[in-house]
Scaffold this active site. Structure first.
Site, short mmCIF file in Angstrom:
data_model
loop_
_atom_site.label_atom_id
_atom_site.label_comp_id
_atom_site.label_asym_id
_atom_site.label_seq_id
_atom_site.Cartn_x
_atom_site.Cartn_y
_atom_site.Cartn_z
N ARG A 1 -22.14 50.17 122.17
CA ARG A 1 -22.67 49.22 121.12
C ARG A 1 -21.61 49.19 119.86
NH1 ARG A 1 -28.27 50.82 118.89
NH2 ARG A 1 -26.92 52.56 118.22
N GLU B 1 -39.51 62.07 135.77
CA GLU B 1 -39.41 63.59 135.99
C GLU B 1 -41.03 64.56 136.09
OE1 GLU B 1 -36.47 65.14 133.49
OE2 GLU B 1 -35.17 63.63 134.10
N ARG C 1 -30.79 59.97 130.41
CA ARG C 1 -32.12 59.73 130.63
C ARG C 1 -32.25 59.01 132.03
NH1 ARG C 1 -32.64 63.54 128.21
NH2 ARG C 1 -33.93 64.13 126.17
N HIS D 1 -32.11 68.16 136.26
CA HIS D 1 -32.04 67.92 134.99
C HIS D 1 -31.67 69.15 134.26
CE1 HIS D 1 -33.67 65.64 130.99
NE2 HIS D 1 -32.68 66.31 130.99
#
Ligand code: DGY
Length: 318
Positions: A177, A267, A238, A285
């Protein structure tokens, strides 16, 4: 003395520092606490130390009660927490940045190597006791030297991954960004590109941006279609940033060469289509899963909770 509820197992050293000042109610079982149990336990809590598996929302805050002062998440990501609702109610939210940067970058680099060098595939062949022999063209992967790593989100973990990739001879491009600092850009020789351009040109794309409404399915069918069929995608940020169904399609059609995933949309479930495929590496993870890092994360979360309860500024507020 205040009441602190710890919603999952954390290292003893962090529990001890909480117990030195407060009454601590900690969930001790290995499996995540169930929602009903969680709602019961938080009643009357002054602070919560939460794991990323727990949803902290208006319902949970109601169950805790108006005395709740702080929620200390033991994770850098805090998409499990409804931060605006916490703010409305004057509940301070904290996370654990920085302490897991290197461990997570190690896993990102590990997945890059595993995917590009077909290590998961090779390991599965041996474990299945399949016949194999060294061969000139056997399980050929793709080298990293002189290739481009495209980093989506050049924050701390993205930059640490880029540093590792540079040591493997890769060039760095990024899409973020905001531009990174001139010092980081110079150190990494990093070129900022629009996301589409990054996807079109990078040999390996590694996802490191935070998850929010704005980044939900940031990488979907359209974006995957921009990637060359020789390119790889790695996600240690994520799961829902990547549309898992679209990724499974792209991998099975070989419109991209491979992928490495440490995180998943729902998950602990993993999209069935991915489980069938050889060109994706799947790990559960593990980004921050070292003894040192988890201890540092839990200790920082405990320090955050203790500071909030003392009426001090916590070290790492969200
Ligand atoms: C985090 O801290 O957000 C990581 O995903 C935990 O491994």
């Amino acid at each position: 003395m205040s009441r602190v509820v710890v919603t999952g197992r954390i290292p003893e050293v962090a529990l001890e520092s909480l117990r030195a000042e407060h009454e601590v109610d900690a969930w001790e079982a290995a499996e995540p606490i169930g929602r009903d149990e969680l709602l019961n336990r938080v009643a009357g809590a002054d602070a919560l130390v939460t794991l990323l598996t727990e949803r902290v929302d208006a319902e949970l805050l109601d169950a805790a009660g108006p005395q709740l002062q702080g929620v200390a998440n033991v994770a850098v990501g805090y998409n499990n927490i409804d931060v605006p609702v916490c703010r409305e109610r004057g509940v301070v939210v904290t996370n654990t940045p920085d302490v897991l940067t290197e461990a997570t970058a190690d896993i990102a680099m590990g997945l890059i190597l595993m995917a590009t060098r077909r290590l998961g595939e090779g390991e599965r062949i041996i474990r299945r006791r399949e016949p194999w022999a060294w061969g000139m063209f056997y399980l050929l992967g793709s080298g990293l030297q002189g290739k481009t790593l495209g980093v989506i989100g050049l924050g701390g973990i993205g930059a640490a991954t880029a540093r590792r990739a540079r040591a493997f001879g890769m060039r760095i491009a990024y899409s973020s960004r905001n531009p990174c600092s001139p010092e980081v850009a110079q150190e990494l020789g990093a070129q900022r590109l629009e996301l589409d351009e990054l996807l079109r040109t990078a040999d390996v794309v590694s996802v490191h941006c935070p998850y929010s409404d704005a980044t939900h399915h940031l990488i979907g069918a359209q974006q995957l279609a921009l990637m060359p069929d020789t390119a790889y995608l790695v996600n240690t940020a994520r799961g829902p940033i990547v549309d898992e169904a679209a990724l499974a399609d792209a991998l099975s059609e070989r419109s991209i060469a491979g992928a490495g995933l440490d995180v998943f949309e729902q998950e602990p479930q993993v999209h069935e289509g991915l489980l069938e495929l050889d060109n994706v590496v799947l790990v559960p993870h593990l980004g921050s899963a070292t003894i040192e890092t988890r201890t540092a994360m839990a200790t920082l979360a405990a320090d955050n909770a203790l500071a909030v309860l003392r009426g001090e500024d916590p070290p790492t507020p969200v």
